[in-house]
Motif scaffolding. Sequence first.
Motif, PDB file in Angstrom:
ATOM      1  N   TYR A  19      16.528  -2.798   1.187  1.00  0.00           N
ATOM      2  CA  TYR A  19      15.761  -1.582   0.583  1.00  0.00           C
ATOM      3  C   TYR A  19      15.049  -0.713   1.645  1.00  0.00           C
ATOM      4  CZ  TYR A  19      17.072  -4.352  -3.698  1.00  0.00           C
ATOM      5  OH  TYR A  19      17.522  -5.007  -4.522  1.00  0.00           O
ATOM      6  N   LEU A  68      14.115   2.813   0.937  1.00  0.00           N
ATOM      7  CA  LEU A  68      13.078   3.225  -0.359  1.00  0.00           C
ATOM      8  C   LEU A  68      11.801   2.654   0.434  1.00  0.00           C
ATOM      9  CD1 LEU A  68      12.208   3.173  -3.189  1.00  0.00           C
ATOM     10  CD2 LEU A  68      13.126   0.923  -3.528  1.00  0.00           C
ATOM     11  N   THR A  69      11.413   1.498   0.942  1.00  0.00           N
ATOM     12  CA  THR A  69      10.380   0.961   1.513  1.00  0.00           C
ATOM     13  C   THR A  69       9.782   2.032   2.428  1.00  0.00           C
ATOM     14  OG1 THR A  69      11.218  -1.248   1.579  1.00  0.00           O
ATOM     15  CG2 THR A  69       9.001  -0.719   2.640  1.00  0.00           C
TER      16      THR A  69
END
Length: 360
Positions: free
Chosen positions: A273, A276-277
């Motif tokens: 991710y 997203l992070t």
Amino acid sequence: MAVQANQELESDVWYVDTGCSNHMCRSPFHSFIHSRLLVSVNLSLEKYRISNNKKTKLTRMVFGQVVIGPPGAGKTTYCNGMSQFLQLIGRKVAVINLDPANDSLPYECTINIEDLIKLSDVMSEHSLGPNGGLVYCMDYLEKNIDWLESKLKPLLKDHYLLFDFPGQVELFFLHSNAKKVIDKLVKKLNLRLTAVHLVDAHLCSDPGKYVSALILSLSTMLHLELPHINVLSKIDLIESYGKLAFNLEFYTDVEDLSYLQYHLDQDPHSAKYRKLTKELCEVIENYGLVNFTTLDIQEKESVGNLVKLIDKSNGYIFAGIEGSVVEFSKVAAAPVDWDYYRTAAVQEKYMKDDEIDFDD
């Protein structure tokens, strides 16, 4: 632009440019100086005096803390330790338990929500789980806010209030019931409350969990709309789950989260991710609202430093001031001189330094 009022030169008058630059046309070191705006409105410092009526209203303000945070962050322990500390420094404290799931209280509870509603009864009667039961209890409390107000009114004269809320985080950034309860108390009872949001310090040892704590803190701040202090609790156990990748100041100041990316990439789950992070970190940095203080609830100095910050945020430090707005502004603008204790002293006391091999 400098303009002379009434085309006269007065030795003890400041001429203030009311444009964007706010220039002072005379030396700021003159004594017995009065202020005069160029729009011919005289604003003597005497006109800033606090009236007796306002002083009375100020002294009638009731101050307190809304203690929130995820389960296991130490809210109940905090309320117990904070109430003891405040009593030692001369304040009358009332602890209000609004967590219907908290059936084992280490502190003397002045008001207990279980006298109104019990989580166990809600779960059995409505076939709800713990989370759904807590949402129901908060909704019930909101609809019966008169019960809580009637319990609080006898305490308003001389007590400092500590509200111990449930640990279900959805109540403070998703559902509106808890916010409505707080808003009604603030408006109807003239309360001055600071939200104290506790986060377990050991989350700093895991970059992914730390980012999650930042998102939770930011969401809660925006949702509650109260003076807000984020606290890394249990700071004495900060390295119990692993060594930190950076100095403590990195985690308290939340300045450049891009440095976390390398450490996040080392974890296969976090690397999945990555994008997203990165976006979440940019949101946190763009708001620029989140930072942390530290707390060891068993150390008097640590608790005292946190109390200073809370008192400044909710206005308690102004309650005993008599005089002009100038005196108020001096206190408001004064720095809180405990930054060393917030980071460097804490790191020195609770975190191990890297061992250096001088033989290499």
